[in-house]
Enzyme design. Structure first.
Site, PDB file in Angstrom:
ATOM      1  N   ASP A 188       0.834  -1.214   0.000  1.00  0.00           N
ATOM      2  CA  ASP A 188       0.000   0.000   0.000  1.00  0.00           C
ATOM      3  C   ASP A 188       0.863   1.256   0.000  1.00  0.00           C
ATOM      4  O   ASP A 188       2.004   1.216   0.459  1.00  0.00           O
ATOM      5  CB  ASP A 188      -0.803   0.118   1.304  1.00  0.00           C
TER       6      ASP A 188
HETATM    7  N1  URA Z   1      -1.230  -5.697   4.264  1.00  0.00           N
HETATM    8  C1  URA Z   1      -1.633  -4.430   4.202  1.00  0.00           C
HETATM    9  O1  URA Z   1      -2.588  -4.042   4.854  1.00  0.00           O
HETATM   10  N2  URA Z   1      -0.950  -3.591   3.399  1.00  0.00           N
HETATM   11  C2  URA Z   1       0.110  -3.974   2.681  1.00  0.00           C
HETATM   12  O2  URA Z   1       0.704  -3.153   1.968  1.00  0.00           O
HETATM   13  C3  URA Z   1       0.513  -5.297   2.756  1.00  0.00           C
HETATM   14  C4  URA Z   1      -0.175  -6.155   3.558  1.00  0.00           C
END
Ligand code: URA
Length: 248
Positions: A103
């Site tokens: 993310d």
């Molecule tokens: N879980 C999440 O919430 N975000 C990520 O980027 C990876 C795993």
């Protein structure tokens, strides 16, 4: 050779992404649009083009990891011109791309390659490769909440598979700006979370499902490959042993 395998071998994208590109009509063989993956090609004679550019087989594969800072999108190009992880990979061929994604606000280990078959194998859910995260969450989840996370819990992407969750420490910190109205110190618990799926925003949504907000998230490991002390924003090439371990 199948069309999608040939194109993935050239490093343009993973086999899965190439199949989509075929269905969307981006690929021609000897000038004719091919819309169905699996089309057989003669690697010696056929001319394969991706959006009008001839696809060349790769002579060299590249594998590297980046310690991604928060605030960078995991994409090769953003139409709105926001910072992307590619901005941090200077002096490298344009053919590399991220394997999986983190993310915008997630930090840590992000793998890149131009080896489409390697990326395809690693991403395939059947391989169940473990990914380790450090998660800092607001408040202290109850024993029962942690059991629910360990056993699997319903999140918008479906029910999660069993996860390994270990509480590492608890700290009291000054209020964040988002919470500054209360002027109260906040309790932040740090966890190590190991999952082997890649549902969208999985770790954040798992804690949300038990009433806790993840305020910082960092991936530290994919299978046997660890981030080590790679500085934030920096990348390094994998050793042949590390590549072989990921392929095993
Ligand atoms: N879980 C999440 O919430 N975000 C990520 O980027 C990876 C795993």
């Amino acid at each position: 050779m199948r069309l999608e395998k040939y194109i993935a071998t050239s490093g343009i994208a993973s086999r899965r992404a190439v199949k989509r590109a075929i269905r969307e009509g981006h690929i021609t063989v000897n000038g004719a649009k091919i819309l169905i993956p699996g089309h057989p090609i003669d690697v010696e004679k056929d001319i394969i083009e991706f959006e009008g550019k001839q696809v060349q087989p790769l002579t060299e594969h590249i594998y590297l990891i980046l310690n991604k800072p928060a605030g960078y999108l995991t994409t090769r190009r953003d139409e709105r011109g926001r910072p992307t992880v590619m901005d941090l990979l200077t002096d490298l061929p344009k053919s590399i791309y991220p394997v999986g994604r983190l993310d915008l606000e997630t930090e840590g280990l992000l793998l890149f390659t131009n080896d489409g078959n390697f990326a395809n194998r690693l991403m395939h859910p059947s391989h169940e490769i473990e990914k380790t995260y450090l998660a800092w969450v607001n408040g202290i989840p109850s024993k029962r909440a942690l059991e629910r996370l360990r056993n699997g819990i319903a999140i918008p992407g479906g029910k999660t598979a069993p996860a390994k969750i270990k509480q590492l420490n608890v700290k009291t910190v000054p209020p964040s700006s988002a919470n500054s109205k209360t002027h109260k110190n906040e309790v932040v618990a740090k966890f190590r979370v190991i999952i082997h799926e890649g549902k969208k925003r999985q770790v954040r949504l798992m804690f949300k499902a038990v009433g806790h907000r993840v305020i910082r998230l960092k991936r530290t490991r994919i299978g046997a490959l660890g981030l080590g002390n790679l500085p934030q924003g920096q990348y390094r090439f994998l050793t042949p042993t590390e590549v072989a371990q990921l392929q095993a």
